[in-house]
Design a protein around this motif. Structure first.
Motif, PDB file in Angstrom:
ATOM      1  N   TYR A 132       0.823  -1.212   0.000  1.00  0.00           N
ATOM      2  CA  TYR A 132       0.000   0.000   0.000  1.00  0.00           C
ATOM      3  C   TYR A 132       0.857   1.262   0.000  1.00  0.00           C
ATOM      4  N   GLU A 133       2.128   1.123   0.341  1.00  0.00           N
ATOM      5  CA  GLU A 133       3.029   2.264   0.382  1.00  0.00           C
ATOM      6  C   GLU A 133       3.782   2.365  -0.942  1.00  0.00           C
ATOM      7  N   ASN A 134       3.808   3.555  -1.520  1.00  0.00           N
ATOM      8  CA  ASN A 134       4.473   3.796  -2.794  1.00  0.00           C
ATOM      9  C   ASN A 134       5.983   3.785  -2.639  1.00  0.00           C
ATOM     10  N   LEU A 135       6.673   3.668  -3.759  1.00  0.00           N
ATOM     11  CA  LEU A 135       8.133   3.699  -3.792  1.00  0.00           C
ATOM     12  C   LEU A 135       8.612   5.041  -4.308  1.00  0.00           C
ATOM     13  N   ARG A 136       9.820   5.427  -3.903  1.00  0.00           N
ATOM     14  CA  ARG A 136      10.442   6.628  -4.464  1.00  0.00           C
ATOM     15  C   ARG A 136      10.934   6.320  -5.869  1.00  0.00           C
ATOM     16  N   ILE A 137      10.904   7.334  -6.715  1.00  0.00           N
ATOM     17  CA  ILE A 137      11.480   7.226  -8.053  1.00  0.00           C
ATOM     18  C   ILE A 137      12.632   8.228  -8.153  1.00  0.00           C
ATOM     19  N   TYR A 138      13.555   7.953  -9.068  1.00  0.00           N
ATOM     20  CA  TYR A 138      14.773   8.750  -9.204  1.00  0.00           C
ATOM     21  C   TYR A 138      14.959   9.182 -10.652  1.00  0.00           C
ATOM     22  N   PRO A 139      15.537  10.348 -10.865  1.00  0.00           N
ATOM     23  CA  PRO A 139      15.802  10.807 -12.232  1.00  0.00           C
ATOM     24  C   PRO A 139      16.904   9.966 -12.886  1.00  0.00           C
ATOM     25  N   VAL A 140      16.746   9.718 -14.177  1.00  0.00           N
ATOM     26  CA  VAL A 140      17.777   9.051 -14.974  1.00  0.00           C
ATOM     27  C   VAL A 140      18.040   9.909 -16.212  1.00  0.00           C
ATOM     28  N   ARG A 141      19.241   9.769 -16.744  1.00  0.00           N
ATOM     29  CA  ARG A 141      19.597  10.496 -17.961  1.00  0.00           C
ATOM     30  C   ARG A 141      20.666   9.720 -18.706  1.00  0.00           C
ATOM     31  N   VAL A 142      20.788  10.033 -19.992  1.00  0.00           N
ATOM     32  CA  VAL A 142      21.868   9.507 -20.820  1.00  0.00           C
ATOM     33  C   VAL A 142      22.865  10.636 -21.007  1.00  0.00           C
ATOM     34  N   ASN A 143      24.134  10.342 -20.716  1.00  0.00           N
ATOM     35  CA  ASN A 143      25.183  11.350 -20.795  1.00  0.00           C
ATOM     36  C   ASN A 143      26.426  10.716 -21.416  1.00  0.00           C
ATOM     37  N   ASN A 144      26.775  11.151 -22.631  1.00  0.00           N
ATOM     38  CA  ASN A 144      27.961  10.639 -23.330  1.00  0.00           C
ATOM     39  C   ASN A 144      27.975   9.116 -23.434  1.00  0.00           C
ATOM     40  N   GLY A 145      26.832   8.528 -23.756  1.00  0.00           N
ATOM     41  CA  GLY A 145      26.755   7.091 -23.952  1.00  0.00           C
ATOM     42  C   GLY A 145      26.580   6.272 -22.688  1.00  0.00           C
ATOM     43  N   TRP A 146      26.441   6.944 -21.560  1.00  0.00           N
ATOM     44  CA  TRP A 146      26.256   6.257 -20.274  1.00  0.00           C
ATOM     45  C   TRP A 146      24.899   6.594 -19.679  1.00  0.00           C
ATOM     46  N   LEU A 147      24.285   5.611 -19.061  1.00  0.00           N
ATOM     47  CA  LEU A 147      23.068   5.860 -18.295  1.00  0.00           C
ATOM     48  C   LEU A 147      23.491   6.243 -16.890  1.00  0.00           C
ATOM     49  N   GLU A 148      22.897   7.314 -16.381  1.00  0.00           N
ATOM     50  CA  GLU A 148      23.215   7.794 -15.039  1.00  0.00           C
ATOM     51  C   GLU A 148      21.926   7.942 -14.231  1.00  0.00           C
ATOM     52  N   VAL A 149      22.039   7.760 -12.927  1.00  0.00           N
ATOM     53  CA  VAL A 149      20.916   7.963 -12.013  1.00  0.00           C
ATOM     54  C   VAL A 149      21.351   8.974 -10.958  1.00  0.00           C
ATOM     55  N   ASP A 150      20.417   9.845 -10.593  1.00  0.00           N
ATOM     56  CA  ASP A 150      20.678  10.828  -9.544  1.00  0.00           C
ATOM     57  C   ASP A 150      20.227  10.233  -8.220  1.00  0.00           C
ATOM     58  N   THR A 151      21.167   9.905  -7.364  1.00  0.00           N
ATOM     59  CA  THR A 151      20.843   9.247  -6.096  1.00  0.00           C
ATOM     60  C   THR A 151      20.448  10.233  -5.001  1.00  0.00           C
ATOM     61  N   GLU A 152      20.625  11.521  -5.245  1.00  0.00           N
ATOM     62  CA  GLU A 152      20.253  12.539  -4.252  1.00  0.00           C
ATOM     63  C   GLU A 152      18.811  13.011  -4.424  1.00  0.00           C
ATOM     64  N   LEU A 153      18.438  13.283  -5.672  1.00  0.00           N
ATOM     65  CA  LEU A 153      17.107  13.803  -5.962  1.00  0.00           C
ATOM     66  C   LEU A 153      16.150  12.636  -6.154  1.00  0.00           C
ATOM     67  N   GLN A 154      15.075  12.648  -5.402  1.00  0.00           N
ATOM     68  CA  GLN A 154      14.081  11.574  -5.530  1.00  0.00           C
ATOM     69  C   GLN A 154      12.704  12.192  -5.349  1.00  0.00           C
ATOM     70  N   TRP A 155      11.723  11.501  -5.884  1.00  0.00           N
ATOM     71  CA  TRP A 155      10.365  11.982  -5.775  1.00  0.00           C
ATOM     72  C   TRP A 155       9.513  10.935  -5.114  1.00  0.00           C
ATOM     73  N   ASP A 156       8.648  11.393  -4.245  1.00  0.00           N
ATOM     74  CA  ASP A 156       7.625  10.519  -3.665  1.00  0.00           C
ATOM     75  C   ASP A 156       6.333  10.733  -4.433  1.00  0.00           C
ATOM     76  N   VAL A 157       5.564   9.687  -4.591  1.00  0.00           N
ATOM     77  CA  VAL A 157       4.273   9.781  -5.245  1.00  0.00           C
ATOM     78  C   VAL A 157       3.349  10.587  -4.336  1.00  0.00           C
ATOM     79  N   ALA A 158       2.622  11.523  -4.913  1.00  0.00           N
ATOM     80  CA  ALA A 158       1.713  12.360  -4.112  1.00  0.00           C
ATOM     81  C   ALA A 158       0.510  11.567  -3.657  1.00  0.00           C
TER      82      ALA A 158
END
Length: 109
Positions: A83-109
């Motif tokens: 019943y509890e939602n999970l946090r999601i994190y931003p991802v991006r492609v940068n110079n051929g690499w997939l990166e995730v931002d481990t600091e910035l996260q969003w909770d479902v409203a």
């Protein structure tokens, strides 16, 4: 503040697979669904099972322990017993690499 971490070279991250990134504060599962990337908490909010070992179904991950469904897009818990939602994190492609931002996260409203 952001903390972008390399996950994998895009060429090495095949469709339908998952990579896990662990930091001091988080364990994040990153999924490649048809070339779209989603990052969520790796632990189920119901019983802390590792979602990275769950079954993918479209844009949902199914918990391997009790079968709860979560949206990879929003982190929303879609079925019981979770019943509890999970946090999601931003991802991006940068110079051929997939990166995730481990600091910035969003909770479902």
């Amino acid at each position: 503040m952001s903390n972008w971490i390399d996950v994998a070279a895009i060429d090495d991250f095949k469709y339908g697979t998952c990579r896990v990134v662990k930091t001091d504060d988080a364990c994040i599962a990153i999924f490649n669904i048809d070339g779209r990337y989603y990052a969520i908490d790796n632990l189920c909010s119901h019983e802390e099972a590792e979602l990275s070992t769950g079954k993918l179904e479209r844009d949902e991950i199914i918990c391997p322990l009790h079968g709860a469904h979560f949206s990879l897009i929003t982190g929303e818990a879609l079925t019981a017993p979770a019943y509890e939602n999970l946090r999601i994190y931003p991802v991006r492609v940068n110079n051929g690499w997939l990166e995730v931002d481990t600091e910035l996260q969003w909770d479902v409203a």
